[in-house]
Design a protein around this motif. Sequence first.
Motif, PDB file in Angstrom:
ATOM      1  N   ALA A 234      41.116  35.536  36.655  1.00  0.00           N
ATOM      2  CA  ALA A 234      40.746  35.000  37.965  1.00  0.00           C
ATOM      3  C   ALA A 234      41.917  35.031  38.938  1.00  0.00           C
ATOM      4  CB  ALA A 234      40.231  33.567  37.813  1.00  0.00           C
ATOM      5  N   PHE A 235      43.141  34.944  38.404  1.00  0.00           N
ATOM      6  CA  PHE A 235      44.332  34.956  39.254  1.00  0.00           C
ATOM      7  C   PHE A 235      44.989  36.341  39.289  1.00  0.00           C
ATOM      8  CE2 PHE A 235      43.746  30.729  37.475  1.00  0.00           C
ATOM      9  CZ  PHE A 235      43.769  29.940  38.607  1.00  0.00           C
ATOM     10  N   ILE A 236      45.023  37.009  38.132  1.00  0.00           N
ATOM     11  CA  ILE A 236      45.749  38.271  38.042  1.00  0.00           C
ATOM     12  C   ILE A 236      44.990  39.414  38.713  1.00  0.00           C
ATOM     13  CG2 ILE A 236      46.664  40.001  36.441  1.00  0.00           C
ATOM     14  CD1 ILE A 236      47.204  37.751  34.469  1.00  0.00           C
ATOM     15  N   THR A 237      43.671  39.489  38.497  1.00  0.00           N
ATOM     16  CA  THR A 237      42.885  40.601  39.036  1.00  0.00           C
ATOM     17  C   THR A 237      42.970  40.703  40.560  1.00  0.00           C
ATOM     18  OG1 THR A 237      41.378  40.663  37.153  1.00  0.00           O
ATOM     19  CG2 THR A 237      40.567  41.590  39.213  1.00  0.00           C
ATOM     20  N   PRO A 238      42.734  39.625  41.323  1.00  0.00           N
ATOM     21  CA  PRO A 238      42.871  39.741  42.788  1.00  0.00           C
ATOM     22  C   PRO A 238      44.271  40.153  43.223  1.00  0.00           C
ATOM     23  CG  PRO A 238      41.696  37.733  42.209  1.00  0.00           C
ATOM     24  CD  PRO A 238      42.245  38.281  40.937  1.00  0.00           C
ATOM     25  N   ALA A 239      45.292  39.670  42.504  1.00  0.00           N
ATOM     26  CA  ALA A 239      46.670  40.041  42.861  1.00  0.00           C
ATOM     27  C   ALA A 239      46.918  41.532  42.626  1.00  0.00           C
ATOM     28  CB  ALA A 239      47.658  39.208  42.045  1.00  0.00           C
ATOM     29  N   LEU A 240      46.395  42.059  41.508  1.00  0.00           N
ATOM     30  CA  LEU A 240      46.548  43.490  41.229  1.00  0.00           C
ATOM     31  C   LEU A 240      45.795  44.337  42.245  1.00  0.00           C
ATOM     32  CD1 LEU A 240      46.190  43.553  37.325  1.00  0.00           C
ATOM     33  CD2 LEU A 240      48.276  43.933  38.659  1.00  0.00           C
ATOM     34  N   VAL A 241      44.607  43.880  42.628  1.00  0.00           N
ATOM     35  CA  VAL A 241      43.820  44.615  43.620  1.00  0.00           C
ATOM     36  C   VAL A 241      44.573  44.697  44.942  1.00  0.00           C
ATOM     37  CG1 VAL A 241      41.718  44.560  45.021  1.00  0.00           C
ATOM     38  CG2 VAL A 241      41.593  44.108  42.565  1.00  0.00           C
ATOM     39  N   GLN A 242      45.155  43.596  45.370  1.00  0.00           N
ATOM     40  CA  GLN A 242      45.930  43.589  46.609  1.00  0.00           C
ATOM     41  C   GLN A 242      47.127  44.538  46.508  1.00  0.00           C
ATOM     42  OE1 GLN A 242      45.421  41.897  49.569  1.00  0.00           O
ATOM     43  NE2 GLN A 242      43.407  41.415  48.730  1.00  0.00           N
ATOM     44  N   MET A 243      47.766  44.579  45.336  1.00  0.00           N
ATOM     45  CA  MET A 243      48.938  45.430  45.155  1.00  0.00           C
ATOM     46  C   MET A 243      48.562  46.914  45.209  1.00  0.00           C
ATOM     47  SD  MET A 243      51.651  45.506  41.970  1.00  0.00           S
ATOM     48  CE  MET A 243      50.437  46.143  40.802  1.00  0.00           C
ATOM     49  N   TYR A 244      47.473  47.294  44.517  1.00  0.00           N
ATOM     50  CA  TYR A 244      47.094  48.706  44.446  1.00  0.00           C
ATOM     51  C   TYR A 244      46.452  49.215  45.738  1.00  0.00           C
ATOM     52  CZ  TYR A 244      47.980  48.537  39.410  1.00  0.00           C
ATOM     53  OH  TYR A 244      48.574  48.419  38.181  1.00  0.00           O
ATOM     54  N   LEU A 245      45.745  48.343  46.443  1.00  0.00           N
ATOM     55  CA  LEU A 245      45.033  48.789  47.645  1.00  0.00           C
ATOM     56  C   LEU A 245      45.834  48.586  48.920  1.00  0.00           C
ATOM     57  CD1 LEU A 245      41.362  47.599  46.892  1.00  0.00           C
ATOM     58  CD2 LEU A 245      42.513  49.736  46.254  1.00  0.00           C
ATOM     59  N   ARG A 246      47.088  48.226  48.779  1.00  0.00           N
ATOM     60  CA  ARG A 246      47.918  48.004  49.962  1.00  0.00           C
ATOM     61  C   ARG A 246      48.529  49.303  50.473  1.00  0.00           C
ATOM     62  NH1 ARG A 246      51.944  43.089  49.385  1.00  0.00           N
ATOM     63  NH2 ARG A 246      49.918  42.057  49.266  1.00  0.00           N
ATOM     64  N   GLY A 247      48.643  50.320  49.596  1.00  0.00           N
ATOM     65  CA  GLY A 247      49.244  51.579  50.002  1.00  0.00           C
ATOM     66  C   GLY A 247      48.351  52.390  50.918  1.00  0.00           C
ATOM     67  N   ASP A 248      48.872  53.524  51.370  1.00  0.00           N
ATOM     68  CA  ASP A 248      48.153  54.359  52.336  1.00  0.00           C
ATOM     69  C   ASP A 248      46.890  54.977  51.744  1.00  0.00           C
ATOM     70  OD1 ASP A 248      50.106  53.803  54.179  1.00  0.00           O
ATOM     71  OD2 ASP A 248      51.302  55.587  53.702  1.00  0.00           O
ATOM     72  N   SER A 249      46.905  55.306  50.436  1.00  0.00           N
ATOM     73  CA  SER A 249      45.785  56.039  49.833  1.00  0.00           C
ATOM     74  C   SER A 249      44.488  55.261  49.895  1.00  0.00           C
ATOM     75  CB  SER A 249      46.114  56.406  48.386  1.00  0.00           C
ATOM     76  OG  SER A 249      47.228  57.263  48.323  1.00  0.00           O
ATOM     77  N   PHE A 250      44.553  53.948  49.638  1.00  0.00           N
ATOM     78  CA  PHE A 250      43.323  53.155  49.540  1.00  0.00           C
ATOM     79  C   PHE A 250      43.359  51.915  50.434  1.00  0.00           C
ATOM     80  CE2 PHE A 250      43.752  55.370  45.453  1.00  0.00           C
ATOM     81  CZ  PHE A 250      42.540  56.038  45.401  1.00  0.00           C
ATOM     82  N   SER A 251      44.138  51.960  51.504  1.00  0.00           N
ATOM     83  CA  SER A 251      44.237  50.790  52.387  1.00  0.00           C
ATOM     84  C   SER A 251      42.913  50.483  53.077  1.00  0.00           C
ATOM     85  CB  SER A 251      45.329  51.037  53.437  1.00  0.00           C
ATOM     86  OG  SER A 251      45.046  52.207  54.192  1.00  0.00           O
TER      87      SER A 251
END
Length: 425
Positions: free
Chosen positions: A163-180
Amino acid sequence: MGMGKKILTKIWTHPVTEYLKGQWFFYCLAIFIVIARFAPNFAADGGLIKAQYSIGYGAVACIFLESGLSMKTARLMANMGNWRAHLTILMISFLITSSIVFGFCCAVKAANDSNIDDWVLVGLILTATCPTTVASNVIMTANAGGNDLLCICEVFLGNLLGAFITPALVQMYLRGDSFSFANPASGQGIGALYGRVMKQVGLSVFLPLFVGQIIQNVLPKPTNIVIGFLKKYHLKIGSYMLLLIMFSSFSTAFKQDAFTSVSSLCIIFVCFFNFGIYLFFTGICFLVARPFFIIKLFPVEPSKGESSLLYYYSYKLFRPFYYNKRDTICIMFCGAAKTAALGVSLVTSQYGDDKSHLGKLLVPLVLYQSEQVIAAGFFVPFFKKWCRDEQEDNNIRKDIEMGLSDHEVEEDPKLDSGRQKSESN
């Protein structure tokens, strides 16, 4: 007439027939998928039977109630304290799997293939960040003879932390240019996500497990009668409930037009990618659970008087990271698996009211769940045999350590056959 009956009996007990009968789970799954396709509203979230409660809570609760009734409290608590296994599985489940899938998705995105929808690639990333599944890994681990007690601990810890780790990982991976373009807007719905996940894990996993443990300790004789009845008549409650969970997942996906919102080529790509990546993750789990270099570095158990302090304490610290076969089976099933029961909540809650691409986001998750169950089902008999070989070797070794002479061991045909099998391997 008698001859015909003998022929039918021979056919019914033939090894090929026995194997086909053993695949009943997949026949039932195919039937449920067909029903979900043509009557999705029956078992979908918010559908006729309110599956988000009757199946999402009820079916999962049945699995863990049975586990609570059948598992000894002392052994369960001992596995809860196995911090090395928890650390290994959590690292694989959240960090290793998600980073590998993210790398693959970035490569596919860079190829600019118009047949592969960008939102489906985001769905693959979201799937990889989800915690281990709630039900199927427990069932498969138990069926394969693995450490199902440790598996239950991983389900509880993984989904609680997810519940805590998944949203944090999603924010980290989708912050870059490819999937922003797919980054959830300003964390909308994240607060509600935590409440929903805590509620679901508590009511469907922790509470029934706790109730089962209380009943087992307060009423041991009736509990043993019930468990014995289930085993005698081969009533696999967990497998039945798992079918219902997958039925609900497919119904929800069909109701939300998940499979019709993308091209057929994209669906085929996701199917092959999911299957390949699950096998790849299972291999990684095995290598991490039984690293060959630990055996090379620490071949013998040290003693304080004869071994150096460095070797002694290094052995105590690192040698337990080479897990036995029962724990390894649990790690392989838990590390590679992803939850759809909570994954749907994790995905929908992060995007709040923006559900315009929800169907595409859920396609990889729903397909991955079904493919991981199918692949794990084929692994079960092989893992079971692999685990049984180690148990037989351990039994022989214990007998020898207890002072049995070679003559006494050879006189026992059971031990003798086990020794011959061990030597042949």
